[in-house]
Design a protein around this motif. Structure first.
Motif, PDB file in Angstrom:
ATOM      1  N   GLY A 123       0.775  -1.224   0.000  1.00  0.00           N
ATOM      2  CA  GLY A 123       0.000   0.000   0.000  1.00  0.00           C
ATOM      3  C   GLY A 123       0.808   1.275   0.000  1.00  0.00           C
ATOM      4  N   GLY A 124       0.194   2.305   0.602  1.00  0.00           N
ATOM      5  CA  GLY A 124       0.801   3.622   0.635  1.00  0.00           C
ATOM      6  C   GLY A 124       0.078   4.642  -0.220  1.00  0.00           C
ATOM      7  N   THR A 125      -1.035   4.247  -0.837  1.00  0.00           N
ATOM      8  CA  THR A 125      -1.812   5.152  -1.673  1.00  0.00           C
ATOM      9  C   THR A 125      -3.244   5.234  -1.156  1.00  0.00           C
ATOM     10  OG1 THR A 125      -2.477   3.358  -3.160  1.00  0.00           O
ATOM     11  CG2 THR A 125      -0.458   4.565  -3.725  1.00  0.00           C
ATOM     12  N   ALA A 126      -3.963   6.251  -1.630  1.00  0.00           N
ATOM     13  CA  ALA A 126      -5.378   6.373  -1.266  1.00  0.00           C
ATOM     14  C   ALA A 126      -6.162   5.184  -1.790  1.00  0.00           C
ATOM     15  CB  ALA A 126      -5.942   7.680  -1.833  1.00  0.00           C
ATOM     16  N   GLU A 127      -5.777   4.689  -2.964  1.00  0.00           N
ATOM     17  CA  GLU A 127      -6.446   3.526  -3.538  1.00  0.00           C
ATOM     18  C   GLU A 127      -6.265   2.300  -2.655  1.00  0.00           C
ATOM     19  OE1 GLU A 127      -5.608   6.411  -6.787  1.00  0.00           O
ATOM     20  OE2 GLU A 127      -4.403   5.545  -5.175  1.00  0.00           O
ATOM     21  N   ALA A 128      -5.073   2.122  -2.115  1.00  0.00           N
ATOM     22  CA  ALA A 128      -4.816   0.988  -1.235  1.00  0.00           C
ATOM     23  C   ALA A 128      -5.662   1.063   0.030  1.00  0.00           C
ATOM     24  CB  ALA A 128      -3.324   0.937  -0.875  1.00  0.00           C
ATOM     25  N   GLU A 177      -3.281 -15.557   0.638  1.00  0.00           N
ATOM     26  CA  GLU A 177      -3.996 -16.206  -0.475  1.00  0.00           C
ATOM     27  C   GLU A 177      -4.180 -15.297  -1.685  1.00  0.00           C
ATOM     28  OE1 GLU A 177      -7.310 -18.875   1.444  1.00  0.00           O
ATOM     29  OE2 GLU A 177      -6.942 -17.119   2.722  1.00  0.00           O
ATOM     30  N   ARG A 178      -4.094 -13.993  -1.469  1.00  0.00           N
ATOM     31  CA  ARG A 178      -4.185 -13.028  -2.560  1.00  0.00           C
ATOM     32  C   ARG A 178      -3.195 -11.901  -2.283  1.00  0.00           C
ATOM     33  NH1 ARG A 178      -6.961 -16.647  -4.011  1.00  0.00           N
ATOM     34  NH2 ARG A 178      -9.035 -16.601  -5.006  1.00  0.00           N
ATOM     35  N   LEU A 179      -2.555 -11.412  -3.359  1.00  0.00           N
ATOM     36  CA  LEU A 179      -1.585 -10.315  -3.254  1.00  0.00           C
ATOM     37  C   LEU A 179      -2.059  -9.164  -4.124  1.00  0.00           C
ATOM     38  CD1 LEU A 179       1.173  -9.108  -2.395  1.00  0.00           C
ATOM     39  CD2 LEU A 179       2.192 -10.331  -4.345  1.00  0.00           C
ATOM     40  N   VAL A 180      -2.093  -7.971  -3.541  1.00  0.00           N
ATOM     41  CA  VAL A 180      -2.484  -6.778  -4.290  1.00  0.00           C
ATOM     42  C   VAL A 180      -1.335  -5.776  -4.258  1.00  0.00           C
ATOM     43  CG1 VAL A 180      -4.111  -4.868  -4.517  1.00  0.00           C
ATOM     44  CG2 VAL A 180      -4.902  -7.092  -3.653  1.00  0.00           C
ATOM     45  N   ASP A 181      -0.880  -5.363  -5.430  1.00  0.00           N
ATOM     46  CA  ASP A 181       0.097  -4.282  -5.527  1.00  0.00           C
ATOM     47  C   ASP A 181      -0.680  -3.001  -5.778  1.00  0.00           C
ATOM     48  OD1 ASP A 181       2.094  -2.488  -6.018  1.00  0.00           O
ATOM     49  OD2 ASP A 181       2.799  -3.415  -7.881  1.00  0.00           O
ATOM     50  N   ALA A 182      -0.862  -2.211  -4.727  1.00  0.00           N
ATOM     51  CA  ALA A 182      -1.561  -0.931  -4.847  1.00  0.00           C
ATOM     52  C   ALA A 182      -0.623   0.204  -4.450  1.00  0.00           C
ATOM     53  CB  ALA A 182      -2.818  -0.913  -3.979  1.00  0.00           C
ATOM     54  N   THR A 183       0.649   0.039  -4.781  1.00  0.00           N
ATOM     55  CA  THR A 183       1.643   1.052  -4.469  1.00  0.00           C
ATOM     56  C   THR A 183       1.547   2.189  -5.487  1.00  0.00           C
ATOM     57  OG1 THR A 183       3.300  -0.141  -5.794  1.00  0.00           O
ATOM     58  CG2 THR A 183       3.223  -0.602  -3.424  1.00  0.00           C
ATOM     59  N   HIS A 184       2.329   3.218  -5.258  1.00  0.00           N
ATOM     60  CA  HIS A 184       2.395   4.360  -6.173  1.00  0.00           C
ATOM     61  C   HIS A 184       2.913   3.885  -7.529  1.00  0.00           C
ATOM     62  CE1 HIS A 184       3.828   8.217  -7.829  1.00  0.00           C
ATOM     63  NE2 HIS A 184       2.935   8.773  -7.028  1.00  0.00           N
TER      64      HIS A 184
END
Length: 242
Positions: free
Chosen positions: A7-12, A65-72
């Motif tokens: 994370g680190g973003t508003a979307e995350a 079980e799931r990975l999300v890349d929601a970085t900048h």
């Protein structure tokens, strides 16, 4: 379901909050670069993983079980590592990244690949609004034939030279505010990254109205992933059990 969000973003934050509300076990990992960050719901993890092996080991040990890349969009290495770690572990990866800005008719953009190219593209005696973040500005500071307004959320690690002024503010910004800033500082060039999103897009319209030239640093190219641009798309792409 156990989900790790880089994370680190508003979307995350928005995605984490939604997934927690849905009842999932969500951990958000933050790099720790921003002081006093806005925190999402769910669990938190701070700091680096230790490259691809460290991220893959964490995913296995934590039972993710799931990975999300929601970085900048310019987070860099972590997005590359996420692709490799997902491939190694077999854990599905969703890349949640805000859409890039698209150049409009009448806008004066010069698109370059790196900060070094952007710094080299500035003409002598340019008055520059620099909005590329608080790291990696060394190449620009070497251009002592230009004047810089360095706008960041966090202060740079090193003090700025005499030909640069620090402006610490946090978005969102309005078009009227951006115009006022550019006129006050007599800005001739805007140097930015194609971060996308609405919170910082006003500077592009302000630049167009004032005839300020834009030097746009293009996004890095990351490896293959199921890439989405909205929170609903991200939830659907995670293919979560009902």
């Amino acid at each position: 379901m156990k989900i790790l969000i880089l994370g680190g973003t508003a979307e995350a934050r928005e995605l984490a909050n939604r997934l927690v509300t849905m009842g999932h076990d969500v951990t958000t990992s933050l790099a720790g670069r921003t002081q006093d960050p806005k925190l999402p719901e769910g669990k938190l993890r701070m700091g680096k993983f230790g490259g691809i092996p460290g991220l893959a080991a964490y995913l296995r040990a934590a039972g993710i079980e799931r990975l999300v890349d929601a970085t900048h969009p310019y987070a860099g290495l972590i997005s590359v590592n996420a692709v490799a770690a997902a491939q190694q572990t077999g854990i599905p990866l969703v890349r949640y990244m805000r859409p890039a800005w698209e150049q409009k008719v009448g806008e004066q953009w010069l698109t370059v690949e790196t900060a070094a190219e952007a710094a080299a593209a500035l003409p002598p005696n340019a008055d520059v609004l620099l909005t590329t973040g608080h790291t990696g500005i060394e190449q620009f500071m070497e251009r002592d034939d230009c004047q810089f307004v360095v706008r960041t959320i966090e202060a740079p690690l090193d003090s700025l030279p005499r030909h640069a002024t620090l402006l610490r503010t946090r978005p969102p910004y309005s078009v009227s505010d951006e115009i006022a800033l550019m006129e006050r500082e007599e800005i001739t060039h805007l140097v930015t990254k194609n971060s996308g999103g609405e919170q910082t897009a006003a500077k592009l319209e302000a630049a167009q109205r004032l005839g300020v030239k834009v030097i746009m640093i293009a996004r890095p190219v990351y490896g293959p992933a199921n890439e989405v641009a909205g929170v609903e798309e991200a939830i659907a792409a995670l293919d979560l059990p009902h």
